[in-house]
Design a protein around this motif. Structure first.
Motif, PDB file in Angstrom:
ATOM      1  N   ALA A 158      14.267 -25.817  12.342  1.00 23.95           N
ATOM      2  CA  ALA A 158      15.258 -25.785  11.256  1.00 23.95           C
ATOM      3  C   ALA A 158      14.628 -25.294   9.955  1.00 23.95           C
ATOM      4  CB  ALA A 158      15.882 -27.163  11.065  1.00 23.95           C
ATOM      5  N   VAL A 159      13.400 -25.719   9.674  1.00 26.74           N
ATOM      6  CA  VAL A 159      12.711 -25.268   8.458  1.00 26.74           C
ATOM      7  C   VAL A 159      12.441 -23.764   8.545  1.00 26.74           C
ATOM      8  CG1 VAL A 159      10.651 -25.519   7.012  1.00 26.74           C
ATOM      9  CG2 VAL A 159      11.690 -27.544   8.046  1.00 26.74           C
ATOM     10  N   PHE A 211      19.152 -26.049   3.778  1.00 26.47           N
ATOM     11  CA  PHE A 211      18.049 -26.643   3.030  1.00 26.47           C
ATOM     12  C   PHE A 211      18.297 -28.121   2.727  1.00 26.47           C
ATOM     13  CE2 PHE A 211      15.664 -22.751   2.371  1.00 26.47           C
ATOM     14  CZ  PHE A 211      14.376 -23.260   2.326  1.00 26.47           C
ATOM     15  N   GLN A 212      19.519 -28.503   2.450  1.00 21.94           N
ATOM     16  CA  GLN A 212      19.815 -29.918   2.222  1.00 21.94           C
ATOM     17  C   GLN A 212      19.510 -30.738   3.470  1.00 21.94           C
ATOM     18  OE1 GLN A 212      23.894 -29.456   0.926  1.00 21.94           O
ATOM     19  NE2 GLN A 212      23.314 -29.824  -1.214  1.00 21.94           N
ATOM     20  N   ARG A 213      19.851 -30.214   4.625  1.00 26.14           N
ATOM     21  CA  ARG A 213      19.573 -30.923   5.884  1.00 26.14           C
ATOM     22  C   ARG A 213      18.064 -31.016   6.132  1.00 26.14           C
ATOM     23  NH1 ARG A 213      24.264 -30.446   5.206  1.00 26.14           N
ATOM     24  NH2 ARG A 213      26.055 -30.830   6.452  1.00 26.14           N
ATOM     25  N   VAL A 214      17.371 -29.906   5.875  1.00 25.87           N
ATOM     26  CA  VAL A 214      15.923 -29.861   6.087  1.00 25.87           C
ATOM     27  C   VAL A 214      15.220 -30.886   5.187  1.00 25.87           C
ATOM     28  CG1 VAL A 214      13.903 -28.405   5.600  1.00 25.87           C
ATOM     29  CG2 VAL A 214      15.779 -27.524   6.998  1.00 25.87           C
ATOM     30  N   LEU A 235       5.078 -26.038   5.494  1.00 27.87           N
ATOM     31  CA  LEU A 235       5.858 -25.171   6.381  1.00 27.87           C
ATOM     32  C   LEU A 235       6.442 -23.985   5.626  1.00 27.87           C
ATOM     33  CD1 LEU A 235       7.739 -27.880   8.468  1.00 27.87           C
ATOM     34  CD2 LEU A 235       6.030 -26.256   9.327  1.00 27.87           C
ATOM     35  N   LEU A 236       7.038 -24.250   4.468  1.00 33.30           N
ATOM     36  CA  LEU A 236       7.693 -23.178   3.715  1.00 33.30           C
ATOM     37  C   LEU A 236       6.687 -22.144   3.221  1.00 33.30           C
ATOM     38  CD1 LEU A 236      10.256 -25.412   1.822  1.00 33.30           C
ATOM     39  CD2 LEU A 236      10.752 -23.788   3.683  1.00 33.30           C
ATOM     40  N   ALA A 265      10.991 -34.299  18.823  1.00 29.63           N
ATOM     41  CA  ALA A 265      12.143 -34.038  17.950  1.00 29.63           C
ATOM     42  C   ALA A 265      11.716 -33.285  16.686  1.00 29.63           C
ATOM     43  CB  ALA A 265      12.844 -35.340  17.588  1.00 29.63           C
ATOM     44  N   GLN A 266      10.505 -33.550  16.220  1.00 31.38           N
ATOM     45  CA  GLN A 266      10.039 -32.865  15.015  1.00 31.38           C
ATOM     46  C   GLN A 266       9.746 -31.389  15.260  1.00 31.38           C
ATOM     47  OE1 GLN A 266       7.141 -35.961  14.003  1.00 31.38           O
ATOM     48  NE2 GLN A 266       8.181 -36.162  12.011  1.00 31.38           N
TER      49      GLN A 266
END
Length: 185
Positions: free
Chosen positions: A152-153, A51-54, A67-68, A145-146
């Motif tokens: 990842a999300v 989550f920190q990376r996201v 997204l979440l 890239a997105q």
């Protein structure tokens, strides 16, 4: 007694306590889902790391909440739908768009719709999206890239969604207004 108790800063395994402190600082409470997740230091630490990376990605906080919330609805995670409905509104997502996502539809905002549609497709196809799905996302103003950031999300939220489904955390009072039932779609 539940198989998955609500851990506190006093009762959690030592390796889970730093994450619980971090979440309490961020939200003013330890979300019940994290309190249950704390039983497994492996899970809660993996969760917070991802989550920190996201949240450091190129996507805005509002886009992340779209997204979440989409992921929570698609995975029928009742706790996460309520939580992310509240956060989406706090991030300025239009209430009609939040309602549309909660009903299993797409938001009216074109970029939010592209995010929501791609996330739902990734979950429903178990990652086997086609070229057309990717091109529609790019045509909405996003990069290739997105697409990977959206993956990842989806991965991060799957941790929360599955944990909620397995542990059934009680919804905290601040999120009662946003309660949602899986059959409501």
């Amino acid at each position: 007694m539940s198989r998955f108790p609500l851990y506190t800063l006093d009762t959690a395994p030592e390796q889970s306590k730093p994450v619980l402190r971090q979440l309490q600082q961020a939200f003013g409470i330890i979300p019940n889902i994290a309190a249950k997740m704390a039983a497994s230091p492996v899970l809660i630490n993996g969760f917070i790391g991802l989550f920190q990376r996201v949240h450091a990605s190129s996507l805005s906080e509002a886009q992340l909440q779209v997204l979440l919330l989409t992921n929570a609805v698609t995975n029928a995670s009742e706790w996460a739908v309520a939580f992310h409905s509240a956060l989406a509104l706090q991030q300025g997502i239009d209430s009609a768009d939040v309602d549309a996502i909660r009903a299993g539809g797409a938001p009216h905002d074109a970029q939010h719709a592209a995010l929501s549609t791609l996330a739902r497709a990734l979950i429903e196809t178990r990652g086997r999206i086609g070229e057309l799905d990717q091109q529609r996302f790019i045509d909405a103003g996003f990069s290739a890239a997105q697409i990977l950031e959206v993956i990842a999300v989806v991965a991060a939220s799957t941790i929360t969604n599955y944990t909620g489904s397995v542990t059934q955390p009680e919804l905290e009072a601040p999120f009662d207004t946003f309660a949602w039932r899986a059959g409501a779609r």
